[in-house]
Write an enzyme that holds these catalytic residues in place. Structure first.
Site, mmCIF file in Angstrom:
data_model
loop_
_atom_site.group_PDB
_atom_site.id
_atom_site.type_symbol
_atom_site.label_atom_id
_atom_site.label_comp_id
_atom_site.label_asym_id
_atom_site.label_seq_id
_atom_site.Cartn_x
_atom_site.Cartn_y
_atom_site.Cartn_z
ATOM 1 N N CYS A 1 -4.468 2.361 -3.849
ATOM 2 C CA CYS A 1 -3.247 2.886 -3.215
ATOM 3 C C CYS A 1 -2.090 1.921 -3.412
ATOM 4 O O CYS A 1 -1.285 1.694 -2.485
ATOM 5 C CB CYS A 1 -3.460 3.157 -1.730
ATOM 6 S SG CYS A 1 -4.677 4.421 -1.418
ATOM 7 N N HIS B 1 0.865 -1.183 0.000
ATOM 8 C CA HIS B 1 0.000 0.000 0.000
ATOM 9 C C HIS B 1 0.906 1.239 0.000
ATOM 10 O O HIS B 1 1.998 1.206 0.575
ATOM 11 C CB HIS B 1 -0.832 -0.042 1.283
ATOM 12 C CG HIS B 1 -1.932 0.964 1.375
ATOM 13 N ND1 HIS B 1 -1.708 2.275 1.721
ATOM 14 C CD2 HIS B 1 -3.265 0.847 1.185
ATOM 15 C CE1 HIS B 1 -2.852 2.924 1.751
ATOM 16 N NE2 HIS B 1 -3.822 2.082 1.425
ATOM 17 N N LYS C 1 -10.747 -0.983 10.215
ATOM 18 C CA LYS C 1 -10.872 -2.162 9.338
ATOM 19 C C LYS C 1 -11.241 -3.412 10.129
ATOM 20 O O LYS C 1 -11.239 -4.519 9.608
ATOM 21 C CB LYS C 1 -9.559 -2.392 8.587
ATOM 22 C CG LYS C 1 -9.283 -1.289 7.560
ATOM 23 C CD LYS C 1 -8.031 -1.571 6.789
ATOM 24 C CE LYS C 1 -7.510 -0.361 6.065
ATOM 25 N NZ LYS C 1 -8.222 -0.056 4.833
ATOM 26 N N ASP D 1 2.977 -4.536 8.012
ATOM 27 C CA ASP D 1 1.735 -3.785 7.883
ATOM 28 C C ASP D 1 0.586 -4.803 7.935
ATOM 29 O O ASP D 1 0.326 -5.505 6.952
ATOM 30 C CB ASP D 1 1.756 -3.011 6.550
ATOM 31 C CG ASP D 1 0.410 -2.387 6.229
ATOM 32 O OD1 ASP D 1 -0.555 -2.589 6.992
ATOM 33 O OD2 ASP D 1 0.328 -1.699 5.186
ATOM 34 N N GLN E 1 -4.631 -5.401 6.843
ATOM 35 C CA GLN E 1 -5.613 -6.334 6.260
ATOM 36 C C GLN E 1 -5.584 -7.702 6.938
ATOM 37 O O GLN E 1 -6.324 -8.605 6.536
ATOM 38 C CB GLN E 1 -5.340 -6.515 4.751
ATOM 39 C CG GLN E 1 -5.511 -5.259 3.934
ATOM 40 C CD GLN E 1 -6.963 -4.797 3.845
ATOM 41 O OE1 GLN E 1 -7.908 -5.547 4.075
ATOM 42 N NE2 GLN E 1 -7.162 -3.535 3.505
HETATM 43 N N1 PMP Z 1 -1.938 -0.744 4.536
HETATM 44 C C1 PMP Z 1 -2.863 -1.549 4.024
HETATM 45 C C2 PMP Z 1 -2.501 -2.942 3.624
HETATM 46 C C3 PMP Z 1 -4.169 -1.085 3.874
HETATM 47 O O1 PMP Z 1 -5.101 -1.879 3.350
HETATM 48 C C4 PMP Z 1 -4.486 0.224 4.261
HETATM 49 C C5 PMP Z 1 -5.875 0.789 4.084
HETATM 50 N N2 PMP Z 1 -6.409 0.606 2.800
HETATM 51 C C6 PMP Z 1 -3.476 1.007 4.808
HETATM 52 C C7 PMP Z 1 -2.215 0.498 4.936
HETATM 53 C C8 PMP Z 1 -3.731 2.410 5.271
HETATM 54 O O2 PMP Z 1 -4.618 2.371 6.347
HETATM 55 P P1 PMP Z 1 -5.156 3.744 6.975
HETATM 56 O O3 PMP Z 1 -5.796 4.473 5.852
HETATM 57 O O4 PMP Z 1 -6.138 3.277 8.006
HETATM 58 O O5 PMP Z 1 -3.989 4.444 7.518
#
Ligand code: PMP
Length: 412
Positions: A367, A124, A227, A201, A204
């Site tokens: 993203c 991401h 999430k 990270d 997910q």
């Molecule tokens: N890393 C991953 C794997 C994600 O799926 C996301 C959210 N789509 C993020 C980071 C960023 O999360 P946040 O917007 O809650 O900071």
């Protein structure tokens, strides 16, 4: 263990019980954010009705009550991920802020000219940009690990990219764009053998599977409350205590200090050193309640339910000749995220047409633009399932998918 009763669960999520464009809403975007059960909404309401005050600052009862609620939330998170200590649990705004905290606080001081940082091509943007900013400032090098033929992280490439110069490895536990489950235990072990620090990270992963910090042994592990049935505005940074202790604060100001003099200050203990300013106590209370809800249903039951939906959706999608599915072939390597495209139709059009049938899916680069470029595409559509989704919703999704090309004037 009791089997998951989806009808009963849905009673706890009133938002799902509505019509969108004259169709029942099928909310298939939990990878972006999840819905909140009534217990979470009520826990936050109860906190606001009975305990709200600024924490740590008052000798009065209400402030002490609010502080206790905040501490209880931190202990709940610690227990949920089996962190050895609450000192290692830092509340942040979200995953993004947690990674930035590590990149700037740890990275600026410890990663210098010629040092290397290794990430996966599936990351991401939140797990790419902070490292890009760091390497640009400190003249370090950012390296990417690519995928093998099965669409999994290429561990040979990983072992080639990690060298004696590698100071930090930052990888997703599960890809938000493809749903791939990465072999993080192996990634962490190898990284440590090579003397690198490893950040995972888990945005997910934590909502969908048991994550045991002491078993995985990462140096940093990050995720977001929104999430995993919790509210927006709260994220978690787990950090190995010795490393956190050695790090400078990321943000500075109120509440993170020991003593402040005119020209210098000393900082508070962990975890407060990294929690400057007024915290989102209401969100912490909501997150605690969300974890209790997940524990009540059981992560194993949730996983089984999600995988039943995912397998069924994949089977039905494969019957449609003009649908391309991305991500690993073997379902064992997948989470409940399905990224796909329809021949000759832009993903944004697909998502808009699906919305007209009440089906909410995400479209775009998720993203993960470097990944999209690597796959030779600009964007995909993404359906993602969670504990409250039903087989009927998958059917609604599939039937709507079959109408997309007809809408645009194709024969089939
Ligand atoms: N890393 C991953 C794997 C994600 O799926 C996301 C959210 N789509 C993020 C980071 C960023 O999360 P946040 O917007 O809650 O900071």
């Amino acid at each position: 263990m009791e089997k998951l009763n989806v009808e009963k669960i849905r009673e706890d999520f009133p938002i799902l019980n509505q019509e969108v464009n004259n169709n029942p809403l099928a909310y298939l975007d939990s990878a972006a954010t999840t819905q909140k059960p009534l217990s979470v909404i009520r826990a936050m309401e109860k906190y606001n009705r009975s305990s709200n005050a600024n924490i740590h600052r008052g000798a009065y009862t209400l402030s002490i009550k609010a502080t206790e609620e905040y501490d209880k939330a931190r202990e709940k998170v610690r227990d949920f991920i089996n962190s050895p200590s609450t000192s290692s649990i830092i509340f942040t705004k979200n995953t993004t802020e947690a990674i930035n905290l590590v990149a700037f606080s740890y990275g600026l001081d410890n990663i210098g000219e010629g040092d290397e940082i290794v990430v996966l091509i599936t990351e991401h943007h939140s797990n790419i940009l902070p490292w890009q900013m760091l390497v640009q400032r400190n003249k370090a090098i950012l390296k990417f690990v690519y995928l093998n033929e099965e669409g999994l992280v290429d561990m040979n490439d990983y072992k080639e990219k990690v060298t004696d110069k590698t100071k930090l490895i930052a990888t997703g536990h599960i890809s938000n764009a493809l749903g791939t489950i990465n072999p993080v235990k192996e990634i962490i072990e190898y990284g440590h053998e090579k003397g690198a620090i490893v950040l995972i990270d888990g945005a997910q992963a934590v909502p969908h599977m048991k994550v045991d910090i002491q078993e995985l042994d990462p140096d940093f592990y990050v995720f977001s409350g929104h999430k995993m049935l919790g509210p927006m505005g709260i994220g978690i940074l787990y950090g190995r205590k010795e490393i956190l202790e050695s790090m400078s604060p990321f943000l500075s100001g109120g509440d993170m200090i020991e003593y402040v003099e005119e020209q210098s200050s000393t900082y508070g203990e962990l975890p407060y050193k990294f929690e400057a300013g007024t915290q989102n106590v209401e969100a912490a209370v909501g997150l605690k309640s969300a974890i209790e809800y997940l524990e009540d249903i059981g992560l194993e039951n949730i996983k089984k339910h999600e995988m039943k939906l995912t397998q069924y959706a994949l089977e039905r999608m494969k019957e449609i000749p003009y649908v391309t599915i991305y991500g690993p072939e073997n379902i064992k390597n997948r989470s409940s995220v399905i990224s796909f495209n329809i021949d000759d139709v832009h993903p944004h059009d697909v998502a808009t047409i699906l919305d007209s049938y009440g089906v909410a899916v995400r479209a775009g680069h998720h993203c993960a633009q470097p990944l999209m470029k690597h796959l030779g595409i600009n964007a995909t559509c993404r359906a993602s399932f969670y504990l409250y989704n039903t087989i009927e919703e998958v059917d609604q999704f599939i039937e709507s998918l079959k109408n997309v090309r007809k809408w645009l004037g194709y024969g089939s």
